[in-house]
Scaffold this active site. Structure first.
Site, mmCIF file in Angstrom:
data_model
loop_
_atom_site.group_PDB
_atom_site.id
_atom_site.type_symbol
_atom_site.label_atom_id
_atom_site.label_comp_id
_atom_site.label_asym_id
_atom_site.label_seq_id
_atom_site.Cartn_x
_atom_site.Cartn_y
_atom_site.Cartn_z
ATOM 1 N N ASN A 144 -7.793 9.903 -11.582
ATOM 2 C CA ASN A 144 -8.486 9.834 -10.298
ATOM 3 C C ASN A 144 -9.528 10.924 -10.111
ATOM 4 O OD1 ASN A 144 -5.969 11.356 -10.326
ATOM 5 N ND2 ASN A 144 -6.416 11.830 -8.193
ATOM 6 N N SER A 194 -3.126 -0.116 -5.631
ATOM 7 C CA SER A 194 -3.259 0.139 -4.202
ATOM 8 C C SER A 194 -4.468 -0.618 -3.654
ATOM 9 C CB SER A 194 -3.423 1.644 -3.990
ATOM 10 O OG SER A 194 -3.823 1.894 -2.675
ATOM 11 N N ALA A 195 -4.351 -1.100 -2.417
ATOM 12 C CA ALA A 195 -5.406 -1.950 -1.855
ATOM 13 C C ALA A 195 -6.637 -1.169 -1.388
ATOM 14 C CB ALA A 195 -4.848 -2.753 -0.682
ATOM 15 N N CYS A 315 -6.368 13.991 -2.009
ATOM 16 C CA CYS A 315 -5.073 14.484 -1.543
ATOM 17 C C CYS A 315 -4.937 15.978 -1.761
ATOM 18 C CB CYS A 315 -3.936 13.780 -2.257
ATOM 19 S SG CYS A 315 -4.141 12.019 -2.267
#
Lengths: 373, 411
Positions: A144, A194-195, A315
């Site tokens: 990511n 994940s959407a 995050c």
């Protein structure tokens, strides 16, 4: 304002918002209820599930829905039975790495597999760590922060050669819809998606669990989703998720479009002196690049009125520490501190590249005037 | 048996004040009313250096005690009963209060205070009589005059009061009784502690924060608002003045010798703070400096920064170790926010080799390389005032839009 932080999250397609809204206001029935209205809702869920399963080349029975990538990852990794070993890479998302403590409490051990300077896992190095007590290996598909793509199929083969019983999970949150995520070709036993990273709603994700894979639920309750994941099923979210996949699939060259945009940015930004590409062969949605002498957070702040870019993962980026990913890749501190993440989505265009790069270049020139003396 | 639940508030230093006492008491009561305004129908009255708080619902008692325990000027608090002053009522209420609290055993002592000298029974006899009543009601309780488990207090004033629980409060002086001061609030651990310590002496605070966007982030500013909000548990309300500081820092970086970058930055901060302080009728500046903590906090550096202003500079943590400051920060609840990792100052503007013993004349010479007045003027024009209370930001206004700005221009 040009938004280039799609790996943090994406703007939902308006068709997705419409589907979610319709589902919340019209098909709001609880699929566990006996009346015919609820049956209609269930049908909508079934067709959404099919779309999502198909996008992974999985069977709908192999999909459970979760609250997102973090829950999918937690569910996979915390299914390890007491006393077993779990191997993960050093650059995993915190949704995986933070499970070290709960695993330890269960009497399990989390073993960290190092990565190469390019941020990927070497199959031979991984194979070396596998033993007969290795219950699960979890290696992310696309990182990511850097966009580095792991050779999942190859890693699965290496692991299974050493211990055929070892399960293989991969966090595919950033890979999904951007690189090939055919779970059969990859050979994985579990896969998280994940959407909201693909223009769907937040709060919904899925975990692929290959048929016949031993599995312990992570959430208990009313026995929804065949007892695998209790809790009222998030039908609006799932329908929105499916709609996002449909939209992306219908454009059929989504990944290529992103790749083109990325290469346009790469070319322009690498022309800025003292810039350094962190991950040359990376996914089409993520460009990780360092502008030496410019602190990533300062560039991010200076740009935010014109261009929104990322730094580390969303995050963890509130922290000023260098990210664990860049640290694991043994990047020198001055490079790591200067690394930004520019990530693309469906709403980005080739037309905005010039403007965005011009702003970036200007702000870099401005910030470079101030080096620590 | 008829009685009222209430809270007895014991004031600290106020009762040492002579003729000024009513002013201190009035201010304290106003501060208490402000802090308790979330509860309806609160009534506060005063009699003989005791303040009484009425109409607190039992379910709100704990929260009210918590709020009051943070009001400067209050020394201690006791949830009590008020009733007609007869010796029978004293016994009856003391026994019933213990029963309600589930206390039926252990040692105790009764302390009586007869402020109303017309009451026919003298203090020692009141204590003995009430004690006797308690022993009769609870055979498992014993008197211990030297080291009792609890002290049951009986006070005879206009009415009679009984209580046996005393919650310590922060002490100090009521805010507003000792003027106003401007606190340089960085976002670190020290400055909120310094602010707390000065506010404790009855000083109303204004906060001043210097903001170096984009070298520091919007979140660093939000963090300062959060700290201010946390301080509001003690000061009720705080205005924070945000000073855009980037241009000044860049000018110092461009034009002045590296080793003086930090000290010149500090001098500018002090000068701008002094201007805001004067606009707000503040009598002093407050900083979180502690001797030798960093290069700008050596004695020589402090002399240089003091020289930049005429107002006195209060540095209440000057003699404290970092650990001692952290302990107070934890106690007052600002520590966790202070350590959030948003950079509040940018390392770009921190020279690797700052002067630790700057010579005043050299610093002033370096400062002369800048157009000081123009830089300060430019910064002042962009100052924003953010009003904060315990629930967060309540109001934002530009300094140039405030009435006091016109006076500033005239000067």
């Amino acid at each position: 304002m040009i938004y280039l932080d799609n790996s943090a999250t994406t703007r939902a397609f308006s068709s997705v918002a419409q589907v979610v809204s319709d589902s919340m206001q019209e098909q709001y029935y609880n699929i566990s209820s006996p009346y015919s209205k609820a049956l209609e809702t269930e049908k909508a869920l079934i067709s959404a599930t099919k779309i999502i399963a198909l996008s992974l080349n999985a069977d709908p029975k192999e999909i459970i829905f979760t609250s997102g990538g973090t829950e999918s990852d937690n569910t996979a990794i915390l299914s390890a039975p007491a006393g077993s070993e779990v191997i993960v890479s050093a650059v995993e998302h915190h949704a995986i790495l933070s499970c070290a403590r709960p695993l330890e409490k269960k009497g399990c051990k989390m073993i960290i597999c190092p990565v190469t300077p390019l941020g990927t896992v070497d199959p031979a190095a991984l194979k070396n760590l596998v033993n007969e007590n290795t219950y699960l290996v979890s290696i992310m598909h696309v990182n990511n922060e850097t966009g580095a793509i792991n050779p999942i199929a190859e890693l699965v083969r290496a692991v299974k050669e050493k211990n055929p019983k070892t399960l293989f999970h991969s966090d595919g949150v950033q890979a999904f819809m951007h690189v090939c995520t055919d779970v059969k070709k990859l050979g994985v036993d579990m896969y998280s998606v994940s959407a909201h990273k693909v223009h769907g709603p937040k709060g919904v994700g899925a975990l692929f669990i290959k048929n016949k894979t031993p599995f312990t639920p992570f959430i208990y309750g009313g026995g929804q989703q065949n007892d695998l994941r209790s809790g009222t099923v998030n039908v609006p979210g799932i329908c929105g998720f499916a709609k996002a996949i449909e939209e992306i699939s219908s454009s059929n060259s989504f990944a290529q479009k992103l790749a083109k945009i990325k290469s346009a940015y790469t070319e322009k930004l690498l022309a800025i002196p003292d810039s350094k590409l962190i991950c040359p062969n990376s996914a089409p949605n993520i460009l990780s690049i360092a502008f030496l002498g410019v602190k990533a957070s300062s560039l991010q702040n200076a740009l935010e009125q014109e261009v929104i870019i990322g730094k580390g993962s969303a995050c963890t980026s509130r922290s000023s520490k260098v990210s664990h990913v860049l640290e694991a890749m043994s990047l020198p501190l001055n490079v790591a501190e200067a690394t930004v993440r520019i990530s693309f989505g469906a709403f980005n265009t080739l037309e905005e590249v010039n403007d965005a790069c011009e702003s970036i270049e200007q702000k870099i020139a401005y910030l470079r005037k101030y080096k620590r003396k | 048996m008829s009685y009222r639940n209430m809270i007895i508030v014991k004031v600290g230093e106020i009762h040492l004040k002579g003729l000024n006492r009513p002013f201190f008491e009035r201010t304290l009561i106003n501060n208490m009313k402000q802090a308790l305004k979330c509860f309806e129908d609160i009534r506060i009255s005063i009699s003989q250096s005791r303040i009484f708080v009425y109409n607190i619902m039992p379910e709100n008692l704990e929260e009210a005690l918590n709020i009051l325990s943070k009001i400067f000027g209050i020394h201690a608090l006791s949830p009590a009963r008020e009733f007609e002053k007869t010796i029978e009522a004293c016994i009856e209420n003391a026994v019933d209060m213990l029963k309600q609290a589930g206390i039926t055993s252990g040692t105790f002592k009764v302390k009586a205070r007869r402020a109303d000298k017309h009451f026919p029974i003298e203090s020692p006899e009141i204590a003995a009589t009430v004690g006797g009543g308690i022993l009769e009601a609870f055979p498992d309780m014993k008197v211990d005059l030297h080291n009792p488990d609890r002290i049951i207090e009986v006070e005879i004033r206009d009415k009679a009061y009984v209580y046996f629980e005393t919650v310590p409060a922060v002490g100090g002086m009521p805010i507003g009784t000792n003027g106003r001061a401007a606190l340089l609030l960085s976002g670190g651990i020290d400055s909120p502690v310094a602010g707390y310590m000065i506010a404790k002496r009855g000083v109303q605070l204004d906060g001043i924060h210097f903001y170096s966007y984009p070298h520091t982030s919007e979140r660093a500013k939000e963090k300062v608002f959060e700290l201010a909000q946390e301080l509001c548990a003690y000061v009720t309300r705080l205005s924070v003045f945000i000073v855009p500081f980037t241009h000044i820092q860049e000018q110092i970086y461009d034009k002045c010798p590296d080793q003086f970058m930090t000290i010149l930055t500090r001098r500018f901060m002090m000068k701008i703070s002094e201007r805001i302080a004067r606009l707000r009728s503040c009598g002093a500046l407050v900083t979180g400096e502690s001797i030798g903590q960093v290069a700008s906090q050596t004695m020589e550096s402090l002399l240089t920064t003091d020289n930049a202003v005429n107002l006195p500079v209060f540095r209440p943590v000057i003699g404290m170790d970092k650990l001692e400051i952290m302990e107070i920060a934890r106690k007052i609840g600002t520590y966790e926010t202070s350590i959030l990792p948003y950079e509040d100052c940018c390392t770009v503007f921190t020279p690797r080799h700052p002067a630790t013993k700057p010579k005043l004349d050299e610093v002033i010479k370096a400062e002369a390389l800048l157009d000081e007045e123009a830089l300060i003027r430019e910064a002042m024009e962009m100052v924003e005032r953010i009003d904060i209370d315990a629930n967060g930001v309540i109001h934002t206004q530009k300094l140039v839009d405030m009435a006091i700005w016109k006076d500033y221009i005239k000067e």
